[in-house]
Design an enzyme around this catalytic site. Structure first.
Site, PDB file in Angstrom:
ATOM      1  N   LYS A   1     -45.121 -67.968 -10.226  1.00 36.67           N
ATOM      2  CA  LYS A   1     -45.477 -67.131  -9.081  1.00 36.67           C
ATOM      3  C   LYS A   1     -44.715 -67.486  -7.824  1.00 36.67           C
ATOM      4  O   LYS A   1     -44.172 -66.608  -7.162  1.00 36.67           O
ATOM      5  CB  LYS A   1     -46.979 -67.227  -8.788  1.00 36.67           C
ATOM      6  CG  LYS A   1     -47.839 -66.459  -9.759  1.00 36.67           C
ATOM      7  CD  LYS A   1     -48.160 -67.264 -10.994  1.00 36.67           C
ATOM      8  CE  LYS A   1     -49.128 -66.522 -11.902  1.00 36.67           C
ATOM      9  NZ  LYS A   1     -49.361 -67.283 -13.156  1.00 36.67           N
TER      10      LYS A   1
ATOM     11  N   ASP B   1     -54.395 -78.179 -12.112  1.00 33.37           N
ATOM     12  CA  ASP B   1     -53.549 -77.073 -12.532  1.00 33.37           C
ATOM     13  C   ASP B   1     -53.038 -76.433 -11.241  1.00 33.37           C
ATOM     14  O   ASP B   1     -53.822 -75.863 -10.473  1.00 33.37           O
ATOM     15  CB  ASP B   1     -54.350 -76.067 -13.363  1.00 33.37           C
ATOM     16  CG  ASP B   1     -53.497 -74.940 -13.913  1.00 33.37           C
ATOM     17  OD1 ASP B   1     -54.001 -74.138 -14.719  1.00 33.37           O
ATOM     18  OD2 ASP B   1     -52.303 -74.830 -13.532  1.00 33.37           O
TER      19      ASP B   1
ATOM     20  N   TRP C   1     -59.392 -69.728 -15.770  1.00 29.51           N
ATOM     21  CA  TRP C   1     -58.372 -68.912 -16.402  1.00 29.51           C
ATOM     22  C   TRP C   1     -58.662 -68.865 -17.894  1.00 29.51           C
ATOM     23  O   TRP C   1     -58.903 -69.893 -18.527  1.00 29.51           O
ATOM     24  CB  TRP C   1     -57.007 -69.544 -16.143  1.00 29.51           C
ATOM     25  CG  TRP C   1     -55.830 -68.844 -16.754  1.00 29.51           C
ATOM     26  CD1 TRP C   1     -55.552 -67.502 -16.726  1.00 29.51           C
ATOM     27  CD2 TRP C   1     -54.757 -69.470 -17.455  1.00 29.51           C
ATOM     28  NE1 TRP C   1     -54.361 -67.271 -17.354  1.00 29.51           N
ATOM     29  CE2 TRP C   1     -53.846 -68.447 -17.799  1.00 29.51           C
ATOM     30  CE3 TRP C   1     -54.461 -70.784 -17.806  1.00 29.51           C
ATOM     31  CZ2 TRP C   1     -52.660 -68.694 -18.497  1.00 29.51           C
ATOM     32  CZ3 TRP C   1     -53.282 -71.030 -18.493  1.00 29.51           C
ATOM     33  CH2 TRP C   1     -52.393 -69.995 -18.837  1.00 29.51           C
TER      34      TRP C   1
END
Lengths: 457, 415
Positions: free
Chosen positions: B256, B220, B139
């Site tokens: 999310k 993560d 990311w």
């Protein structure tokens, strides 16, 4: 590249348990005290699945509780029915209860009942309406800086977040890395700026002899600051002292600062909450903006809208030109993105809803004035109570100071005494939150102060 | 009479910053007036109608919160206790011994980014010589976070363009070669941007080498429940490491899986060897949070606590999450089918089906990605990542045409 610094020895398997025991004792190499209980030391379990018997955090010390928030922690533990919490600066009603403003509840209801509301990421800079309205609120809708598009505003996490983002920006882009903060100031200020990458120095502010402003000292210290240095100013209701410069004094400060190109960084946590008037409490800031100069402004809605836990605030940077403001905003985004990406929507939406609706805005100003008036009334009542008891000393500073806090002038021994004997909780610098008082608790506080100053010096 | 201030701005020398590569895509998309435009940039879930989605269970929770009429007082620095308990239980499993033993330091933080940043600040302060190993690619914001926190990082091989899959040998070799005690940043599931995850067997081997090198695993976890549809399955990699008795960092996000993007709700968890260590670690994390934002925002935390705390709502959440994950899987299938049917070159597009989660790494390079945008009005990040969450079944054929064209001819036609 050297190995990671894993503190402590690498024990062999057969010394696993004794190593664990050793690691459970507070590290003697550090000075921080252990405030939490270590009952785990009494019943040590071996963890058979543990591959690595020692922790890489072995050398880590227990951090002390935050001094301000720690007061409430201690208060909560106290079983006494007489206890009074004058620690953290959160408004309380006459009944001692937290308050959610009616207009806030209504705004929240509108938002939550709105079927088309979504929770998509805000832009890095936050809610656009909120930003515009916040700038107008503090600078005034007619402010030339706003008309000329010279203000870069970004939504941040209340006052703290705004200060931190502003500090980081300055550490990267401003030629002077020193910030002058008043002595005393909010306990978190030096930490925020240090971690942001600035060097912190202080300027004289509070005069214990008068319990008022050491104006000469202030002027001297700012005069000897290097040209271009950053200066933190409390826009109104100085925390912790409640001592504000007069308008004349503000004008002198302004002239001095501009003559030395000192960069003002305002912290505005109490607009409207101090005097009851939004415009009056913004006068110091607007004075600086009016001269066409640059400044930073950290704004918080924690107190004046009672949105404490929602973490709503804004950082505005008033720049010399619109072009500079655009570039400054782009760089603020680079500070924010690796910190938390984009700010939380809920509180900012509530603020925007209220500020853009004139009926709700008016309702807000009334509730705000109600809170400010209650605090002013508490000041008067405490002053009167001390007078009645003929408590030694001049207590007029209680009614001269402004805002949520009073710097009582009590020393740390007296503060500790009041906690022990009277279950009164305040920070050790003698700061009391007037918002935590009521007609019912004032006599108790007055008794405690009276006892403290007569028994201890 | 006001003295005039400065003639030249103190900030005159401040350069214009480039737009954020990910968030900047949405801004460009908004500005595009073409009807065919498609936003496959930022990873935010969209319905089949390509509308943002607020979960029903979230609306229920907010209505309930409104009725409860709770106050808005400051949370403690570490956040809402009920949220912290719920989030740790979700991640590790409610019966996990590490929770019972009190060995986990959990702090509510500002979604995934905020959790990573707090951990990075902690690493910088207490492990100043340590390096973080991040996957290549990862990311985009990971590097920014560690840069700003002044934590050195280096990359381990991850994506293999030849197979459009995992370069497992490279990954292991690079983790092996790093100095002992490095921090290894791992994506718990649904790797961003590639969508390529290690298999359970590969996870075991990764754990082996991390353990051998006394590295610190740093997970993560942004898609728990959102990748496979199952909360437990998506947490299995984390639980594997914890099961081995290792100390572990885990950053969590509810952006999310609960659609709480803008509420900024997540947590940093540190599994420690003893409860006493966990207490000390927690106290030091608090010390880093206080000068950053003082205490975290309440709204998102209360939503999560309410949803997870109520068995009915929790069940409803799992249901909605399965539906979201299910829609993405369907879209993957349709995209694959469209590509296979339309592409006459014989290229193998099956990697799309092997990848998991919101994103697909298409294998398109920057020029080809530019072609997607310039010619086809399809917005994506320049590394070839598309967000399947932003794709509808109805648009799969159009997207397939665009990908085939860009892959074979992508020369970047001007708009």
């Amino acid at each position: 590249m050297p190995s990671a610094n894993v503190r402590g020895a690498q024990p062999s398997a057969d010394r696993r348990l004794s190593t664990l025991v050793r690691h459970l004792l507070p590290s003697s190499a550090r000075t921080a005290t252990t405030t939490t209980t270590t009952s785990a030391a009494d019943s040590l379990e071996a963890f058979p699945t543990m591959a690595s018997p020692s922790s890489v955090f072995a050398g880590l010390a227990q951090a002390p509780e935050d001094p301000i928030l720690g007061v409430t922690v201690a208060y909560n533990k106290d079983p006494s029915p007489m206890k009074v919490n004058l620690g953290v600066g959160a408004y309380r009603t006459e009944e001692g209860k937290p308050l959610v403003l009616n207009v806030v509840r209504r705004a929240e209801q509108m938002l939550i009942n709105n079927p088309s509301r979504v929770k998509e990421y805000l832009p890095i800079t936050g809610l656009a309406d909120f930003n515009k309205l916040s700038a107008k609120l503090i600078f005034g809708a007619e402010s030339p800086a706003i008309q000329e598009n010279r203000v870069a505003t970004v939504q941040c996490l209340s006052g703290t977040g705004s200060l931190r983002v502003g500090g980081e920006f300055l550490a990267r882009h401003y030629h002077e890395r020193t910030i002058y903060i008043p002595q005393p100031t909010w306990g978190n200020h030096p930490k925020v700026f240090t971690l942001a990458g600035l060097t912190v120095r202080s300027y004289r502010y509070y005069d214990p002899a008068t319990r008022g402003l050491d104006f000469q000292g202030l002027l001297e210290d700012l005069s000897s600051a290097p040209s271009g240095a950053i200066v933190l100013l409390h826009a109104c209701a100085h925390n912790p002292t409640g001592v504000d410069p007069t308008l004349d004094q503000w004008e002198q400060i302004r002239q001095l600062m501009r003559s030395k190109s000192l960069l003002p960084f305002f912290d505005s946590a109490y607009q409207g909450f101090a005097s009851g008037s939004l415009d009056k409490d913004a006068q110091s800031v607007r004075m600086f903006v009016a001269d066409g100069g640059e400044l930073l402004m950290a704004q918080s809605y924690a107190k004046n809208m009672g949105l404490y836990g929602e973490r709503v605030g804004a950082l505005s940077i008033v720049c010399g030109s619109a072009d500079v403001a655009v570039r400054v905003e782009s760089q603020l985004k680079l500070v924010i993105r690796p910190m938390y990406s984009n700010p939380p929507i809920h509180g900012a939406s509530i603020v925007a809803t209220i500020l853009k609706d004139s009926a709700m805005f008016d309702e807000w100003t009334l509730e705000l004035k109600g809170m400010a008036d209650r605090i002013i009334s508490m000041r008067q009542q405490l002053f009167d109570a001390l007078k009645t008891r003929e408590t030694p000393g001049d207590w007029s500073h209680i009614i001269k100071q402004i805002g949520m806090f009073t710097f009582t002038g009590l020393n740390s021994d007296q503060v500790a005494f009041m906690r022990q004997e009277y279950h009164i909780y305040m920070t050790s610098d003698g700061r009391i939150s007037m918002a935590g008082l009521s007609a019912r608790t004032i006599p108790h506080l007055a008794d405690a102060i009276h006892a403290a100053v007569t028994k201890l010096k | 009479m006001m003295a005039l201030a400065v003639d030249v701005s103190r900030f005159e020398g401040v350069p214009m910053a480039p737009p954020d590569p990910i968030l900047g895509v949405s801004e460009a998309f908004k500005a595009d007036k073409n009807d065919l435009k498609l936003n496959l940039g930022v990873g935010a879930y969209r319905t089949e109608e390509l509308q943002p989605y607020v979960l029903n269970v979230v609306k229920k929770a907010e209505t309930l919160m409104l009725e409860k009429g709770e106050n808005k007082e400051y949370l403690p620095i570490e956040g809402l206790a009920a949220f912290n308990k719920a989030t740790a239980e979700l991640l590790f499993g409610a019966d996990n011994p590490v929770l019972k033993q009190g060995r986990v330091a959990t702090l509510q933080s500002l979604s995934g980014t905020g959790s990573l940043r707090l951990a990075a600040a902690f690493i910088q302060r207490y492990f100043p010589e340590a390096k973080v190993l991040i996957s290549s690619p990862t990311w985009g914001n990971h590097k920014n976070i560690f840069n700003d926190a002044r934590v050195p990082w280096s990359e381990y091989r991850y994506y293999d363009p030849k197979t459009v899959g995992l370069d497992f040998e490279g990954m292991i070799a690079d983790i092996q070669a790093a100095p002992d005690g490095s921090f290894v940043l791992l994506h718990g599931c649904a790797h961003n941007p590639t969508g390529i995850d290690p298999t359970p067997e590969q996870w075991e081997k990764i754990a082996d080498v991390i353990q051998e090198k006394k590295h610190m695993p740093f997970f993560d976890v942004a898609y728990q429940g959102f990748a496979s549809g199952s909360l437990d399955e998506d947490a299995s990699s984390v639980r594997l490491f914890v099961e081995r008795g290792l100390e572990v960092f885990v950053a969590q996000s509810y952006s999310k899986n609960l659609g709480l993007y803008a509420e900024r709700i997540g947590a940093i968890n540190v599994v420690c060897s003893t409860p006493e260590v966990a207490n000390r670690v927690k106290s030091q994390l608090k010390r880093l949070a206080r000068p950053m934002y003082s205490n975290p925002p309440i709204h998102g935390a209360r939503i999560v606590a309410n949803v997870v705390g109520d068995p009915t709502m929790f069940g409803e959440w799992k249901q909605e999450m399965e539906e979201m994950a299910g829609r993405i899987k369907n879209v993957r299938q349709k995209l694959y089918d469209s590509l296979s049917a339309k592409d006459k070159s014989g290229k193998d597009w099956s990697f799309i089906l092997r990848q998991i989660g919101m994103f697909s790494y298409t294998g398109l390079n920057k020029t080809q990605s530019d072609n997607m945008t310039d010619k086809w009005h399809i917005y994506m990040t320049k590394d070839g990542r598309i967000s399947l969450a932003g794709l509808s079944l109805a648009k799969c054929e159009y997207l397939a045409d665009a990908i085939i064209d860009s892959f074979h001819n992508g020369l970047g036609t001007a708009k």
